[in-house]
Design an enzyme around this catalytic site. Structure first.
Site, mmCIF file in Angstrom:
data_model
loop_
_atom_site.group_PDB
_atom_site.id
_atom_site.type_symbol
_atom_site.label_atom_id
_atom_site.label_comp_id
_atom_site.label_asym_id
_atom_site.label_seq_id
_atom_site.Cartn_x
_atom_site.Cartn_y
_atom_site.Cartn_z
ATOM 1 N N CYS A 280 17.120 66.055 -24.948
ATOM 2 C CA CYS A 280 17.879 66.038 -26.202
ATOM 3 C C CYS A 280 17.671 67.309 -27.041
ATOM 4 C CB CYS A 280 17.548 64.766 -26.984
ATOM 5 S SG CYS A 280 18.851 64.306 -28.155
ATOM 6 N N LYS B 111 8.718 65.835 -23.705
ATOM 7 C CA LYS B 111 9.577 66.571 -24.661
ATOM 8 C C LYS B 111 8.776 67.550 -25.519
ATOM 9 C CE LYS B 111 13.291 65.571 -28.002
ATOM 10 N NZ LYS B 111 14.015 64.449 -28.674
ATOM 11 N N GLU C 249 17.648 59.493 -22.942
ATOM 12 C CA GLU C 249 16.293 59.543 -23.500
ATOM 13 C C GLU C 249 15.890 58.115 -23.904
ATOM 14 O OE1 GLU C 249 16.559 61.720 -27.168
ATOM 15 O OE2 GLU C 249 14.399 61.967 -27.387
ATOM 16 N N VAL D 283 22.218 62.357 -32.190
ATOM 17 C CA VAL D 283 22.767 61.872 -33.460
ATOM 18 C C VAL D 283 23.540 62.979 -34.168
ATOM 19 C CG1 VAL D 283 21.164 59.970 -33.847
ATOM 20 C CG2 VAL D 283 20.497 62.266 -34.550
HETATM 21 C C1 ACM Z 1 16.975 63.852 -30.447
HETATM 22 O O1 ACM Z 1 16.313 64.802 -30.033
HETATM 23 N N1 ACM Z 1 16.824 62.643 -29.942
HETATM 24 C C2 ACM Z 1 17.992 64.037 -31.484
#
Ligand code: ACM
Length: 264
Positions: A143, A110, A38, A170
């Site tokens: 992510c 996203k 990402e 993370v």
């Molecule tokens: C994330 O979605 N970058 C933790």
């Protein structure tokens, strides 16, 4: 089919350096499909929307995607990569699919923004689409989409064999959770994460966990990277394993769903 990922260690804001580093790593890899993290070209922790807007690029014709397309053509492979995408006055946390013939073949924005991303990016407005790249059908999620099983399920229901997941993880849970996403949908998943840390907002240090991985439809972790170093890896997979949705002669993970009882 040979598929892989590049686990990166980008420097925030150094778009050209980060892109050229990724291109070198792709060129060194033997793969037909490769997934990058990402926001691989910019880094992750933007201080505000204006900063993200400044570093963001248009998907079509921007430097990052143009370099990815050149690389896809040279290496005759497909690349999925995450980037900050500028669209008129907005910035999305997006991923692109580029290929050797079509160039830019798809964009996913996203849907589920994580924490401070809500202050920086606009929430995605694209569907969870699936693209036929010849040897496989691929879908993209990014992510934190992992915590919403509907994302992976939607891609599977639309026929994805491989879920490509550019990430900047993370929290520690995703690598294990993606094993479940693969099992429950009988799909391959490729998670490409980064390593390193950023503290561009004082007191909000982020440490990225690495552990990029490729998971098979039966939940086998074909490979999981470490948490500290950049690396690229590729493996041969058999796409037909993702097309058998039965887990025994009487149970099919897609057609057995009791949608009549879900009452959403
Ligand atoms: C994330 O979605 N970058 C933790």
């Amino acid at each position: 089919m040979k598929v892989g990922f590049i686990q990166t260690d980008p420097v925030f804001g150094r778009v050209r350096e980060n892109v050229e580093d990724a291109v070198r790593k792709i060129e060194a890899l033997d793969a037909e499909l490769v997934v990058l993290p990402e926001l691989f070209s910019t880094g992750y922790q933007f201080r505000c929307r204006a900063e993200a807007f400044k570093l963001a690029e248009e998907a079509r014709g921007g430097y990052t995607v143009s370099r990815l397309i050149e690389t896809a053509r040279k290496k005759k492979l497909f690349i999925v990569a995450g980037l900050a995408e500028r669209v008129e006055g907005k910035v999305y946390n997006s991923s692109v699919l580029v290929g050797p013939r079509k160039g830019l073949a798809g964009v996913y924005r996203k849907a589920h923004l994580f924490w401070n991303e809500k202050k920086v990016f606009s929430a995605g407005d694209t569907a969870f689409d699936v693209y036929d790249i010849g040897k496989a059908r691929v879908g993209m999620m990014i992510c934190f989409d992992w915590i919403f099983p509907e994302a992976a399920r939607t891609l599977a229901l639309k026929g994805a064999d491989i879920i490509c997941q550019p990430s900047n993880l993370v929290l520690p849970y995703c690598p294990q959770a993606m094993i479940t996403r693969s099992i429950e949908n009988r799909v391959f998943s490729i998670t490409a994460n980064r390593v390193g840390s950023e503290e561009r907002i004082k007191g909000r240090a982020l440490k990225f966990i690495g552990q990029s991985q490729i998971v098979a439809p039966d939940g086998t972790v074909i490979y999981r990277a470490g948490g500290k170093k950049a690396e690229g890896k590729s493996f041969k997979i058999s796409i037909k394993d993702a097309r058998k949705k039965n887990i025994n002669p009487l149970n099919n993970v897609l057609t057995d769903r009791r949608t009549d009882l879900f009452n959403l």
